[in-house]
Design an enzyme around this catalytic site. Structure first.
Site, PDB file in Angstrom:
ATOM      1  N   GLY A 158       0.835  -1.403   0.005  1.00 13.88           N
ATOM      2  CA  GLY A 158      -0.177  -0.080   0.193  1.00 13.88           C
ATOM      3  C   GLY A 158       0.869   1.286  -0.104  1.00 13.88           C
ATOM      4  O   GLY A 158       1.961   1.252   0.156  1.00 13.88           O
TER       5      GLY A 158
ATOM      6  N   ASP B 265       3.406  -2.155   8.141  1.00 12.44           N
ATOM      7  CA  ASP B 265       2.275  -2.159   7.046  1.00 12.44           C
ATOM      8  C   ASP B 265       1.228  -1.211   7.281  1.00 12.44           C
ATOM      9  O   ASP B 265       1.193  -0.490   8.587  1.00 12.44           O
ATOM     10  CB  ASP B 265       1.769  -3.559   7.120  1.00 12.44           C
ATOM     11  CG  ASP B 265       1.012  -4.000   5.914  1.00 12.44           C
ATOM     12  OD1 ASP B 265       0.974  -2.970   5.041  1.00 12.44           O
ATOM     13  OD2 ASP B 265       0.566  -5.044   5.695  1.00 12.44           O
TER      14      ASP B 265
ATOM     15  N   GLU C 230      -0.254 -10.303   3.592  1.00 10.27           N
ATOM     16  CA  GLU C 230      -0.272  -9.517   4.843  1.00 10.27           C
ATOM     17  C   GLU C 230      -0.406 -10.091   5.885  1.00 10.27           C
ATOM     18  O   GLU C 230       0.268 -10.091   6.871  1.00 10.27           O
ATOM     19  CB  GLU C 230      -1.040  -8.257   4.556  1.00 10.27           C
ATOM     20  CG  GLU C 230      -0.684  -7.299   3.360  1.00 10.27           C
ATOM     21  CD  GLU C 230      -1.472  -6.152   3.428  1.00 10.27           C
ATOM     22  OE1 GLU C 230      -1.159  -5.175   2.450  1.00 10.27           O
ATOM     23  OE2 GLU C 230      -2.804  -6.223   3.593  1.00 10.27           O
TER      24      GLU C 230
ATOM     25  N   LYS D 175      -7.386   7.060   9.310  1.00  9.78           N
ATOM     26  CA  LYS D 175      -7.705   5.570   9.321  1.00  9.78           C
ATOM     27  C   LYS D 175      -8.233   5.394  10.674  1.00  9.78           C
ATOM     28  O   LYS D 175      -8.609   4.202  10.872  1.00  9.78           O
ATOM     29  CB  LYS D 175      -6.552   4.794   9.022  1.00  9.78           C
ATOM     30  CG  LYS D 175      -5.747   5.222   7.905  1.00  9.78           C
ATOM     31  CD  LYS D 175      -6.629   4.844   6.760  1.00  9.78           C
ATOM     32  CE  LYS D 175      -6.092   4.959   5.316  1.00  9.78           C
ATOM     33  NZ  LYS D 175      -4.635   4.298   5.113  1.00  9.78           N
TER      34      LYS D 175
HETATM   35  C1  5RP Z   1      -3.225  -3.584   1.261  1.00 11.87           C
HETATM   36  C2  5RP Z   1      -3.432  -3.078   2.544  1.00 11.87           C
HETATM   37  C3  5RP Z   1      -2.963  -1.512   2.804  1.00 11.87           C
HETATM   38  O1  5RP Z   1      -2.129  -1.623   3.836  1.00 11.87           O
HETATM   39  C4  5RP Z   1      -3.918  -0.697   3.127  1.00 11.87           C
HETATM   40  O2  5RP Z   1      -5.050  -0.668   2.091  1.00 11.87           O
HETATM   41  C5  5RP Z   1      -3.581   0.823   3.360  1.00 11.87           C
HETATM   42  O3  5RP Z   1      -3.297   1.260   2.459  1.00 11.87           O
HETATM   43  P1  5RP Z   1      -2.558   2.882   2.151  1.00 11.87           P
HETATM   44  O4  5RP Z   1      -1.333   2.792   2.870  1.00 11.87           O
HETATM   45  O5  5RP Z   1      -2.436   2.908   0.695  1.00 11.87           O
HETATM   46  O6  5RP Z   1      -3.732   3.694   2.705  1.00 11.87           O
HETATM   47  O7  5RP Z   1      -3.851  -3.418   3.476  1.00 11.87           O
HETATM   48  O8  5RP Z   1      -3.849  -4.797   1.088  1.00 11.87           O
END
Ligand code: 5RP
Length: 227
Positions: A30, A85, A107, A125
C-alpha cells in the site's frame, strides 16, 4: 507532496527507527508501506544497513529489490523481527481492516509470523467501529456465488472487486476479492469466526490481536498507540 502523504511519510519515518541491524523484516503493501520501504531501501543502499526481508506482495518485493534489499523466505526463517504495514481502518484495541490494496492474504501470513507488527497510517484511518471501509474478503473463484450468498446473510453487501478496465481483480494467489459494505461490525472477533467458517473464503481483512503498535500521524503530531 500533499498533506495526507506528508503524514504518511512522518509515520513511515518513525517506523524506520524501529529497524535494527541484523533484523529480518516484513514489508507491507500500500501507499504508506511503500513510503516506508523506500526509506528502508535508502538505508540499505546508502547507509549499509544489513537486514533481510520478506514481502507481503509482489509489488513490495519488486520495490525492495530495486533498492538491493536482500530477500529470504519462510524456508529459511521461522519468524520476522518486525513487520511494518498500512491499514484501512484502525479501531480500539488495534483491531484493523486491511486489504484495500488486495494483498490481505500474504499480509496476514507475514503479520502472523512477526514478533512486532507495526501499523503506519495517517489519522484518517482511525475509527470507533470497523466497517465503514468495505471489508475485503478473498475467495476462491468457483465459490464466489456461494460465499456472496452467505455474506449477504450476515448483513453485508458484497461486490466483486474490479480493475479500471472492468475485469475482475485477481490477487497474487489467483483469487477474487469481495468488498463487503453496509455493515458496521459490532463484534469483530465474532464476525471473524463466522467468516473463517465459510468454505471458499481464503482469508478476510479483519486483523485482530495482531498489531502491537500503530504509528498514527495527525496534523497535531504523531501518536503511538499500543494494544
Ligand atoms: C493493502 C493494505 C494496505 O495496507 C491498506 O490498504 C492501506 O493502504 P494505504 O497505506 O495506501 O492507505 O491492506 O492490502
Amino acid at each position: 507532496m500533499d498533506q495526507q502523504t506528508q503524514l504518511k511519510q512522518q509515520a513511515a519515518e518513525r517506523a524506520l527507527e524501529l529497524v535494527k541491524p541484523g533484523m529480518t523484516v516484513g514489508l507491507g503493501s500500500g501507499s504508506t508501506a511503500t513510503l516506508w520501504i523506500k526509506l528502508l531501501g535508502e538505508k540499505v543502499r546508502t547507509g549499509g544497513l544489513k537486514i533481510r526481508a520478506i514481502a507481503s506482495s509482489d509489488d513490495s518485493e519488486k520495490l525492495g529489490r530495486s533498492y538491493g534489499i536482500p530477500f529470504t523466505s519462510f524456508d529459511e526463517v521461522e519468524s520476522l523481527d518486525l513487520t511494518v504495514d498500512g491499514a484501512d481502518e484502525v479501531a480500539p484495541g488495534l483491531a484493523l481492516i486491511k486489504g484495500g490494496g488486495g494483498k490481505l492474504l500474504r499480509e496476514k501470513i507475514v503479520a502472523s509470523a512477526s514478533k512486532q507488527f507495526v501499523i503506519v497510517a495517517d489519522g484518517s484511518k482511525q475509527v470507533e467501529k470497523l466497517g465503514k471501509f468495505p471489508l475485503p474478503v478473498e475467495v476462491i473463484q468457483m465459490a464466489e456465488p456461494l460465499v456472496s450468498r452467505e455474506l449477504r446473510e450476515l448483513g453485508f453487501t458484497p461486490r466483486i472487486r474490479t480493475q479500471p478496465d472492468g475485469s475482475n481483480y485477481i490477487t497474487d494467489e489467483g483469487n477474487l476479492i469481495l468488498d463487503c459494505s453496509g455493515l458496521l461490525i459490532d463484534d469483530p472477533a465474532a464476525m471473524a469466526e463466522k467468516l473463517d467458517s465459510i468454505v471458499g473464503v481464503v482469508e478476510h481483512g479483519l486483523f485482530l490481536g495482531m498489531a502491537n503498535m500503530a504509528l498514527i500521524a495527525e496534523a497535531g503530531g504523531l501518536i503511538e498507540r499500543t494494544r
